[in-house]
Design an enzyme around this catalytic site. Sequence first.
Site, PDB file in Angstrom:
ATOM      1  N   LYS A 132       0.851  -1.199   0.000  1.00  0.00           N
ATOM      2  CA  LYS A 132       0.000   0.000   0.000  1.00  0.00           C
ATOM      3  C   LYS A 132       0.880   1.240   0.000  1.00  0.00           C
ATOM      4  O   LYS A 132       1.899   1.304   0.700  1.00  0.00           O
ATOM      5  CB  LYS A 132      -0.899   0.026   1.240  1.00  0.00           C
ATOM      6  CG  LYS A 132      -2.142   0.881   1.074  1.00  0.00           C
ATOM      7  CD  LYS A 132      -3.132   0.214   0.133  1.00  0.00           C
ATOM      8  CE  LYS A 132      -4.422   1.021   0.001  1.00  0.00           C
ATOM      9  NZ  LYS A 132      -5.371   0.357  -0.904  1.00  0.00           N
ATOM     10  N   GLY A 238     -20.982   6.794   2.472  1.00  0.00           N
ATOM     11  CA  GLY A 238     -20.051   7.291   1.475  1.00  0.00           C
ATOM     12  C   GLY A 238     -20.654   7.298   0.088  1.00  0.00           C
ATOM     13  O   GLY A 238     -21.113   6.259  -0.411  1.00  0.00           O
ATOM     14  N   GLY A 240     -18.884   8.636  -2.589  1.00  0.00           N
ATOM     15  CA  GLY A 240     -17.757   8.990  -3.444  1.00  0.00           C
ATOM     16  C   GLY A 240     -17.643   8.063  -4.644  1.00  0.00           C
ATOM     17  O   GLY A 240     -18.641   7.543  -5.152  1.00  0.00           O
ATOM     18  N   ASN A 241     -16.411   7.820  -5.085  1.00  0.00           N
ATOM     19  CA  ASN A 241     -16.183   7.028  -6.296  1.00  0.00           C
ATOM     20  C   ASN A 241     -16.867   5.670  -6.253  1.00  0.00           C
ATOM     21  O   ASN A 241     -17.639   5.323  -7.140  1.00  0.00           O
ATOM     22  CB  ASN A 241     -14.678   6.841  -6.519  1.00  0.00           C
ATOM     23  CG  ASN A 241     -14.013   8.112  -7.019  1.00  0.00           C
ATOM     24  OD1 ASN A 241     -14.663   8.976  -7.590  1.00  0.00           O
ATOM     25  ND2 ASN A 241     -12.720   8.237  -6.785  1.00  0.00           N
ATOM     26  N   VAL A 242     -16.574   4.877  -5.206  1.00  0.00           N
ATOM     27  CA  VAL A 242     -17.144   3.535  -5.124  1.00  0.00           C
ATOM     28  C   VAL A 242     -18.588   3.584  -4.639  1.00  0.00           C
ATOM     29  O   VAL A 242     -19.466   2.908  -5.183  1.00  0.00           O
ATOM     30  CB  VAL A 242     -16.292   2.631  -4.209  1.00  0.00           C
ATOM     31  CG1 VAL A 242     -16.933   1.254  -4.078  1.00  0.00           C
ATOM     32  CG2 VAL A 242     -14.882   2.493  -4.743  1.00  0.00           C
TER      33      VAL A 242
END
Length: 462
Positions: A132, A238, A240-242
């Site tokens: 990571k 969330g 966001g993107n996902v």
Amino acid sequence: MSSIVKPTILSLPVEDFTSFLRVQGISAFHFVYSPKLGKTIASNPILQQIGDYFAQEQTDFDYHEGVFGQIGPKSGVLQGAFVHRTCRGAAAGGVRNWTYETVEDWFRDGLRLSKGMTHKNALAQLWWGGGKGVIVMNTGKGLQPESTLEQRREVYEEYGSFISSLKGCYVTAEDVGTTERDMKAVFAKTRFTTCIPPSLGGSGNPSGPTARGVIRGLEAAFKQVGKCLKDSSIAVQGAGNVGSWVINFLLAKEVGRIIVSDVNSSQLTRLIHKYPKETESGQIITKLSSLGENSILFEEVDAVSPCAVGGILNPLTIPQIKAKIICGAANNQLGDLSKDDKLIAERGILYVPDFLVNRMGIVNCADEGVGYVDDDPRIEMHLGDTWENSIYNLTLQVLSDSASSNRTPQQVAITLAESRSFELHPIWGHRGVEIIESLIKNQEWNDKLTINQNESKTLRIS
């Protein structure tokens, strides 16, 4: 455990840590585990206390093969690459651009996320190990809201050069806080990256495939409890993107009600504009939350899907969860890996481990180098019902084994992932360790570890 004294350096604010390093003349550093010595060796004696502490404390350290860091030469941004285990191949995982309060927070996140990637890649049967990248947003210049695009590009080009200097033991990708444009900047300085923009021959943003995998995990969980995803109620943390893709696919599955929260009002506004009919009818309900607030998890719904930050399932939140299923895309959802899964099980909640279902981001970019075909069967087999190791089938297997063995799904999944993670790459063997051992002896890397002493004396810990 109580006798282990935490070094004061770990309590430093991240910006103070970078100042401390530069005062010491340190521009880059590493911590490498030595099986012969049975300990982690730091590149500089003044940092050895950090390696010793994590090795003794054992909460997040798991004989990580290497931790590498640098201060951006121009930006001053703290940047890192965490390599957990490379038996299956190079350590692979996205680079996260995030805010951290202390040095310890940064280290712990990198250690835990890289280990999670080992498990994710092993369960997906990819010939990659776990790694990571972690860039600290609140250090240096270039990642603040007021920063220019040029300053931001410089940070990610620095990171690309940093990854190149690691000689291939870690392959980076897109992650939270990092964009497709950022990956273009990374790619300008290294070949050891994926999630390259499609215009340059890459697979681009992996959020859509990741969300598809989460939906498949949800479907398996609903089957395990004898219910159907259609007409159910889901709370998504969330947008966001996902998270936004998860909502898109939930609507396609004809879910009855979706409650969505986000700390960013613009994300919710975008969602409302995209789905005006669904929000007007109440099929989608949006809720603005504050940073660190987890009330979305306590909604009266069939399932909750964490798709934002990790560490949200803990002794404070678990007792308030009313849903009977937890399945989402966020990494490291459990606050304490050693106990929080048991707290969830005691409440009769079915928890689907994140690394079991959010594999599709890394799967999507794993084979960038071999080209693309429409409706790629190598991708679709992970999302279908026929392959025994597909997300759907493996999730069912893990949940079934959990029910019959009096172990939590987390325990079952970890046991399987650990076993697979030690399988050696069929061609290259344990090459990641060979690269790291060669790297730390390499003059080019060792020259990179120090900075001009005159420059370092101008900086002091604030």
